[in-house]
Design a protein around this motif. Structure first.
Motif, short mmCIF file in Angstrom:
data_model
loop_
_atom_site.label_atom_id
_atom_site.label_comp_id
_atom_site.label_asym_id
_atom_site.label_seq_id
_atom_site.Cartn_x
_atom_site.Cartn_y
_atom_site.Cartn_z
N ALA A 38 2.73 -5.46 -6.39
CA ALA A 38 2.08 -4.32 -6.89
C ALA A 38 1.89 -3.24 -5.98
N LEU A 39 2.21 -1.93 -6.14
CA LEU A 39 2.10 -0.96 -5.15
C LEU A 39 0.66 -0.18 -5.44
N ILE A 40 -0.03 -0.46 -4.77
CA ILE A 40 -1.56 0.12 -4.87
C ILE A 40 -1.88 1.39 -4.05
N GLY A 41 -2.67 2.43 -4.53
CA GLY A 41 -3.15 3.27 -3.93
C GLY A 41 -4.39 3.40 -3.64
N ALA A 42 -5.00 3.92 -2.66
CA ALA A 42 -6.39 3.82 -2.61
C ALA A 42 -7.05 5.09 -1.86
N SER A 43 -8.12 5.73 -2.35
CA SER A 43 -8.84 6.71 -1.47
C SER A 43 -9.75 6.41 -0.66
N ARG A 44 -10.39 5.04 -0.72
CA ARG A 44 -11.35 4.41 -0.05
C ARG A 44 -10.84 3.00 0.61
N ALA A 80 -17.48 11.70 -9.70
CA ALA A 80 -17.12 12.65 -8.73
C ALA A 80 -16.39 12.19 -7.86
N GLY A 81 -15.47 12.94 -7.20
CA GLY A 81 -14.38 12.17 -6.11
C GLY A 81 -13.02 11.57 -6.61
N SER A 82 -13.09 11.39 -7.93
CA SER A 82 -12.00 10.52 -8.46
C SER A 82 -10.87 11.37 -8.21
N ALA A 132 -3.26 1.85 -13.18
CA ALA A 132 -2.92 3.32 -13.96
C ALA A 132 -3.97 4.32 -13.23
N GLN A 133 -3.88 4.64 -11.90
CA GLN A 133 -4.17 5.57 -11.42
C GLN A 133 -5.76 5.37 -11.26
N GLY A 134 -6.41 4.42 -11.43
CA GLY A 134 -7.91 4.34 -11.47
C GLY A 134 -8.43 3.94 -12.92
N LYS A 148 -13.34 2.74 -14.49
CA LYS A 148 -14.60 3.86 -13.88
C LYS A 148 -14.58 5.08 -14.81
N TYR A 149 -13.34 5.17 -15.61
CA TYR A 149 -13.64 6.45 -16.45
C TYR A 149 -14.11 5.91 -17.94
N ALA A 150 -15.23 6.00 -18.34
CA ALA A 150 -15.81 5.64 -19.47
C ALA A 150 -15.52 6.66 -20.61
N PHE A 156 4.41 -1.04 3.38
CA PHE A 156 3.79 0.32 3.08
C PHE A 156 5.10 1.15 2.62
N ASP A 157 4.65 2.00 1.42
CA ASP A 157 5.54 2.79 0.72
C ASP A 157 5.06 4.30 0.83
N THR A 158 5.96 5.06 1.10
CA THR A 158 5.64 6.63 0.87
C THR A 158 7.17 7.24 0.40
N TYR A 207 0.81 -1.03 -0.09
CA TYR A 207 -0.16 0.03 -0.03
C TYR A 207 0.84 1.30 0.17
N GLY A 208 0.51 2.07 -0.82
CA GLY A 208 1.50 3.54 -0.92
C GLY A 208 0.44 4.60 -0.90
N ASN A 209 0.94 5.74 -0.24
CA ASN A 209 0.23 7.03 -0.02
C ASN A 209 0.43 8.29 -0.96
N TRP A 210 0.82 8.21 -1.98
CA TRP A 210 1.03 9.21 -2.89
C TRP A 210 -0.35 9.96 -3.29
N LEU A 211 -0.23 11.18 -3.28
CA LEU A 211 -1.49 12.02 -3.76
C LEU A 211 -2.65 11.80 -2.83
N THR A 212 -2.58 10.89 -1.85
CA THR A 212 -3.62 10.59 -1.05
C THR A 212 -3.33 11.31 0.27
N HIS A 213 -2.60 10.61 1.19
CA HIS A 213 -2.67 10.88 2.53
C HIS A 213 -2.05 12.56 2.53
P1 NDP Z 1 -3.16 2.89 -8.53
O1 NDP Z 1 -2.64 2.70 -9.95
O2 NDP Z 1 -3.29 1.73 -7.76
O3 NDP Z 1 -4.01 4.03 -8.15
C1 NDP Z 1 -4.57 4.25 -7.40
C2 NDP Z 1 -5.95 5.27 -7.30
O4 NDP Z 1 -6.79 4.60 -8.37
C3 NDP Z 1 -6.77 5.20 -6.05
O5 NDP Z 1 -6.35 6.07 -5.07
C4 NDP Z 1 -8.24 5.50 -6.48
O6 NDP Z 1 -8.31 6.94 -6.90
C5 NDP Z 1 -8.32 4.72 -7.81
N1 NDP Z 1 -8.61 3.17 -7.38
C6 NDP Z 1 -7.87 2.11 -6.78
N2 NDP Z 1 -8.39 1.10 -6.80
C7 NDP Z 1 -9.77 1.41 -7.19
C8 NDP Z 1 -10.90 0.42 -7.28
N3 NDP Z 1 -10.98 -0.64 -6.81
N4 NDP Z 1 -12.04 1.18 -7.78
C9 NDP Z 1 -12.17 2.50 -7.91
N5 NDP Z 1 -10.93 3.24 -8.02
C10 NDP Z 1 -9.99 2.67 -7.56
O7 NDP Z 1 -1.51 3.68 -7.72
P2 NDP Z 1 -1.17 4.90 -7.44
O8 NDP Z 1 -1.11 5.77 -8.81
O9 NDP Z 1 -1.94 5.49 -6.28
O10 NDP Z 1 0.40 4.67 -6.86
C11 NDP Z 1 0.40 3.76 -5.93
C12 NDP Z 1 1.68 4.04 -5.29
O11 NDP Z 1 2.86 3.79 -6.05
C13 NDP Z 1 1.96 5.22 -4.56
O12 NDP Z 1 1.05 5.54 -3.18
C14 NDP Z 1 3.38 5.41 -4.51
O13 NDP Z 1 3.62 4.67 -3.14
C15 NDP Z 1 3.90 4.81 -5.70
N6 NDP Z 1 4.54 5.51 -6.39
C16 NDP Z 1 5.46 5.73 -6.73
C17 NDP Z 1 6.14 6.42 -7.70
C18 NDP Z 1 7.68 6.82 -7.80
O14 NDP Z 1 8.08 7.77 -8.63
N7 NDP Z 1 8.70 5.88 -7.28
C19 NDP Z 1 5.24 7.49 -8.51
C20 NDP Z 1 3.88 7.25 -8.05
C21 NDP Z 1 3.40 6.46 -7.18
P3 NDP Z 1 -9.50 7.43 -6.73
O15 NDP Z 1 -10.45 6.96 -5.96
O16 NDP Z 1 -9.27 8.80 -6.21
O17 NDP Z 1 -10.00 7.79 -8.22
#
Ligand code: NDP
Length: 318
Positions: free
Chosen positions: A283-289, A226-228, A210-212, A217-219, A49-51, A19-25
């Motif tokens: 796989a380094l995932i992010g999450a807003s929820r 909203a909130g993405s 790919a950040q969501g 969810k992006y059609a 955990f990655d930050t 789990y990583g917290n870029w752009l979220t926390h």
């Molecule tokens: P992801 O590709 O996992 O994207 C995460 C985002 O996608 C969430 O915050 C959420 O955004 C959306 N999402 C994820 N799962 C779902 C779901 N099941 N349904 C709907 N929406 C979803 O990874 P990140 O781009 O967040 O990157 C992850 C981590 O990688 C970072 O936290 C960081 O630790 C690392 N990273 C490292 C970098 C580097 O240069 N080394 C650069 C970038 C990231 P939302 O709800 O807001 O739409």
């Protein structure tokens, strides 16, 4: 629960979904929601955990440290990174000089509320500082016990090879590389992965969905949800826009039958896809929820048969 993989040639096991917290926390997400996501990760069996110090200008490290307070330190793997400025921008407040590395690690440890990080990563390659100076500083940090292992992020294959050779000379080993990797971003397959595999280095891959965008969810042609992240004016909207192309979004929708065949959501398919690469440790995932964490961790242990991997390549035009 989440499976574990070894990080490079080391004995360190990490959760293959991290789990990583870029752009979220400290930015898009309020602290309560951030804590709920960390809780969901722990509940699902994520221990890694990655930050980075630069995320939300140091706030992300603080929020993560607070959210992990009270957890048994031995049961966690905490990763952070150094390179970019976090202060007012003095001449030495950037890059991989000995001075910036030595000062940065102390700030990160304080914010994370820990005596050591498991992995300390060079966030980018510094073309202005001699690599010998950087690697010597990392060697000293390992000797001081402030970091147990050293990794890099977004280094080229040649840079990884040079850093690895120096680390061996200095008595430690570079064990990881952290690049972007997903069904939509496969650059590392040509050089970084083969070189790393040869050297005993693993990939911890960022933005696996790919950040969501790979959640579907992006059609194409539709309003942004909203909130993405795509609507997050604090920074996320700018970072995701490279993928918001109607042709890409159409192809992502075409992946749905493939996910259905495996009884997976599109997000789970995307996370499982990066984990099919044997050089990927996590796989380094992010999450807003928290629900996103709970959904995406179910990709752990999924095997995608070869014929479906080929189908994915055809759909995405790779
Ligand atoms: P992801 O590709 O996992 O994207 C995460 C985002 O996608 C969430 O915050 C959420 O955004 C959306 N999402 C994820 N799962 C779902 C779901 N099941 N349904 C709907 N929406 C979803 O990874 P990140 O781009 O967040 O990157 C992850 C981590 O990688 C970072 O936290 C960081 O630790 C690392 N990273 C490292 C970098 C580097 O240069 N080394 C650069 C970038 C990231 P939302 O709800 O807001 O739409």
């Amino acid at each position: 629960m989440v499976n574990y993989r070894y990080l490079g040639n080391s004995g360190l096991k990490i959760s293959e979904i991290t789990y990583g917290n870029w752009l979220t926390h400290g930015s898009q997400v309020e602290n309560d929601a951030a804590t709920a996501c960390v809780r969901a990760a722990l509940d699902a069996g994520i221990s890694t955990f990655d930050t980075a110090d630069v995320y939300a200008n140091t706030k992300a490290e603080q929020v993560l440290g607070d959210a992990l307070k009270g957890e048994r330190r031995e049961s966690l793997e905490i990763f952070t990174k150094v390179y970019w400025p976090t202060g007012p921008g003095g001449p030495n407040d950037t890059g991989l000089s000995r001075k910036h590395i030595m000062e940065s690690i102390n700030g990160s440890l304080t914010r994370l509320g820990t005596d050591y990080v498991d992995l300390y990563q060079a966030h980018r390659f510094d073309t202005e500082t001699p690599l010998e100076e950087t690697m010597q500083a990392f060697a000293d940090i390992v000797r001081q016990g402030k970091a147990l292992y050293i990794g890099v992020s977004e280094w080229t294959a040649d840079q990884i090879r040079a850093g690895h050779a120096l680390s061996k000379e200095l008595g430690f080993q570079l064990i990881s590389s952290q690049p972007q990797y997903s069904m939509l971003w496969r650059v590392i397959e040509d050089e970084v992965v083969p070189t790393s595999a040869e050297l005993g280095i693993s990939q911890i891959v960022w933005s696996p969905v790919a950040q969501g965008v790979l959640t579907g969810k992006y059609a194409p042609g539709a309003e942004l949800p909203a909130g993405s992240r795509a609507t997050d004016e604090k920074g996320g909207a700018n970072m995701i826009k490279r993928f918001l192309d109607d042709d890409v979004l159409r192809r992502v929708q075409e992946l749905k039958p493939v996910a259905d065949e495996l009884d997976l959501s599109l997000a789970q398919l995307a996370v499982a896809w990066v984990l099919q690469n044997k050089n990927v440790a996590a796989a380094l995932i992010g999450a807003s929820r928290p629900e996103q964490v709970a959904e995406n961790v179910k990709a752990s242990g999924v095997v995608i048969p070869d014929e479906l991997l080929t189908k994915i390549d055809t759909i995405l035009g790779d």
